[in-house]
Design a protein around this motif. Structure first.
Motif, PDB file in Angstrom:
ATOM      1  N   VAL A   1      48.477  40.886  38.236  1.00 51.57           N
ATOM      2  CA  VAL A   1      47.508  40.837  36.978  1.00 51.57           C
ATOM      3  C   VAL A   1      45.813  41.020  36.703  1.00 51.57           C
ATOM      4  CG1 VAL A   1      47.180  38.604  35.546  1.00 51.57           C
ATOM      5  CG2 VAL A   1      48.893  39.204  36.866  1.00 51.57           C
ATOM      6  N   THR A   2      45.361  41.376  37.938  1.00 48.63           N
ATOM      7  CA  THR A   2      44.150  41.636  38.717  1.00 48.63           C
ATOM      8  C   THR A   2      43.397  42.471  38.185  1.00 48.63           C
ATOM      9  OG1 THR A   2      43.519  40.482  40.428  1.00 48.63           O
ATOM     10  CG2 THR A   2      42.282  41.839  40.854  1.00 48.63           C
ATOM     11  N   HIS A   3      45.039  43.650  38.112  1.00 49.07           N
ATOM     12  CA  HIS A   3      44.214  45.245  37.706  1.00 49.07           C
ATOM     13  C   HIS A   3      44.333  45.385  36.770  1.00 49.07           C
ATOM     14  CE1 HIS A   3      44.592  49.150  37.973  1.00 49.07           C
ATOM     15  NE2 HIS A   3      45.403  49.556  37.129  1.00 49.07           N
ATOM     16  N   ARG A   4      45.666  44.537  35.824  1.00 49.68           N
ATOM     17  CA  ARG A   4      45.591  44.213  34.505  1.00 49.68           C
ATOM     18  C   ARG A   4      44.086  44.093  34.151  1.00 49.68           C
ATOM     19  NH1 ARG A   4      46.998  40.702  30.635  1.00 49.68           N
ATOM     20  NH2 ARG A   4      47.581  38.727  32.758  1.00 49.68           N
ATOM     21  N   LEU A   5      43.415  43.282  33.790  1.00 51.05           N
ATOM     22  CA  LEU A   5      42.303  42.466  33.926  1.00 51.05           C
ATOM     23  C   LEU A   5      41.181  43.154  33.451  1.00 51.05           C
ATOM     24  CD1 LEU A   5      43.295  38.527  34.848  1.00 51.05           C
ATOM     25  CD2 LEU A   5      42.550  39.641  32.498  1.00 51.05           C
ATOM     26  N   LEU A   6      41.240  44.150  35.248  1.00 50.32           N
ATOM     27  CA  LEU A   6      40.093  44.605  35.341  1.00 50.32           C
ATOM     28  C   LEU A   6      40.467  46.023  34.269  1.00 50.32           C
ATOM     29  CD1 LEU A   6      39.994  44.669  39.227  1.00 50.32           C
ATOM     30  CD2 LEU A   6      38.107  43.545  37.870  1.00 50.32           C
ATOM     31  N   LEU A   7      41.622  46.142  33.975  1.00 53.34           N
ATOM     32  CA  LEU A   7      41.151  47.597  33.368  1.00 53.34           C
ATOM     33  C   LEU A   7      40.733  46.952  31.525  1.00 53.34           C
ATOM     34  CD1 LEU A   7      44.536  48.927  33.728  1.00 53.34           C
ATOM     35  CD2 LEU A   7      42.281  49.826  33.479  1.00 53.34           C
ATOM     36  N   SER A   8      41.090  44.919  30.926  1.00 50.63           N
ATOM     37  CA  SER A   8      40.969  45.263  30.046  1.00 50.63           C
ATOM     38  C   SER A   8      39.737  44.554  29.859  1.00 50.63           C
ATOM     39  CB  SER A   8      41.821  43.827  29.953  1.00 50.63           C
ATOM     40  OG  SER A   8      43.155  43.817  29.810  1.00 50.63           O
ATOM     41  N   LEU A   9      39.035  44.614  30.666  1.00 50.39           N
ATOM     42  CA  LEU A   9      37.729  44.421  31.262  1.00 50.39           C
ATOM     43  C   LEU A   9      36.719  45.479  31.334  1.00 50.39           C
ATOM     44  CD1 LEU A   9      35.281  42.200  31.074  1.00 50.39           C
ATOM     45  CD2 LEU A   9      35.396  42.613  34.786  1.00 50.39           C
ATOM     46  N   GLY A  10      37.380  46.304  31.912  1.00 47.23           N
ATOM     47  CA  GLY A  10      36.227  47.666  31.024  1.00 47.23           C
ATOM     48  C   GLY A  10      36.311  48.163  29.747  1.00 47.23           C
ATOM     49  N   GLU A  11      37.650  48.193  28.986  1.00 46.97           N
ATOM     50  CA  GLU A  11      37.735  48.248  27.577  1.00 46.97           C
ATOM     51  C   GLU A  11      37.226  47.164  26.455  1.00 46.97           C
ATOM     52  OE1 GLU A  11      39.398  50.639  25.352  1.00 46.97           O
ATOM     53  OE2 GLU A  11      39.833  51.057  27.581  1.00 46.97           O
ATOM     54  N   ALA A  12      37.094  46.124  27.449  1.00 44.44           N
ATOM     55  CA  ALA A  12      35.527  45.150  26.798  1.00 44.44           C
ATOM     56  C   ALA A  12      34.063  45.643  26.500  1.00 44.44           C
ATOM     57  CB  ALA A  12      36.206  43.238  27.240  1.00 44.44           C
ATOM     58  N   ARG A  13      33.637  45.905  27.500  1.00 41.79           N
ATOM     59  CA  ARG A  13      32.682  46.577  28.369  1.00 41.79           C
ATOM     60  C   ARG A  13      31.973  48.236  27.771  1.00 41.79           C
ATOM     61  NH1 ARG A  13      31.952  44.977  34.669  1.00 41.79           N
ATOM     62  NH2 ARG A  13      31.581  43.265  33.947  1.00 41.79           N
ATOM     63  N   LYS A  14      33.360  48.687  27.145  1.00 41.19           N
ATOM     64  CA  LYS A  14      33.078  49.692  26.632  1.00 41.19           C
ATOM     65  C   LYS A  14      33.427  49.499  24.863  1.00 41.19           C
ATOM     66  CE  LYS A  14      36.323  53.029  28.664  1.00 41.19           C
ATOM     67  NZ  LYS A  14      37.540  53.231  28.630  1.00 41.19           N
TER      68      LYS A  14
END
Length: 182
Positions: free
Chosen positions: A66-79
């Motif tokens: 779940v942490t990995h998935r959230l970090l990917l989502s956070l990267g997209e939000a920052r983009k």
């Protein structure tokens, strides 16, 4: 014919930005999305600590996924936020403290609230990460000691070989399996 647009090195004039309700709404939403993702990450770290305390390996494994998935989502939000920053005439990173300067001291209330929420979530995440590092390091050390005890290995954490001092003149016993004397 396309209109002639002037390029400028600095931020857009505050009046141009404040007239763009869509840009302000998009920036607010982007900041809120990042704050929610950071808060969700804090919740995952809480669950991870509980799983470690309960020796729930599956729970720890799930929290890592779940942490990995959230970090990917956070990267997209920052983009998305970087894209909005470009729309506002800024570079890739319009930091939270730079918002005050960007808006000329008149940061819209919704942007200010979202930025404060993001900063609070980031501080909370930083604290939780530090706690989880200590908890996980401790759990690894305890597990290592248990494995050493089960295997009959020394349980001390010494990284050097024990040096034994032999009195001079005492013979050593050859304890090798093969007799290499011919």
């Amino acid at each position: 014919m396309m209109p002639n647009r002037q390029l400028h090195a600095g931020p857009m004039a505050p009046s141009a930005v404040t007239n763009s309700a869509g840009a302000i709404s998009a920036l607010t939403h982007a900041l809120q999305t990042e704050a929610k993702l950071l808060h969700d990450l804090c919740d995952v770290l809480d669950r991870q600590r509980a799983a470690v305390a309960d020796s729930d390996i599956e729970g720890v494994d799930d929290s890592v996924f779940v942490t990995h998935r959230l970090l990917l989502s956070l990267g997209e939000a920052r983009k998305r936020r970087r894209t909005i920053n470009h729309i506002l005439g800024e570079g890739d990173d319009l930091s939270i403290p730079a918002l005050e300067e960007y808006f000329g001291g008149n940061v819209p209330d919704e942007v200010r609230a979202a930025a404060e929420q993001l900063a609070d979530s980031a501080r909370m995440l930083q604290r939780d990460v530090q706690i989880n590092r200590r908890v996980l390091r401790s759990a690894i050390d305890v597990g290592d000691e248990q494995v050493r005890a089960l295997c009959g290995a020394p349980t001390s954490r010494s990284v050097s070989y024990a040096s034994t001092v032999r009195p001079q003149g005492t013979a050593t016993v050859n304890s090798s399996i093969l007799d290499r004397r011919v």
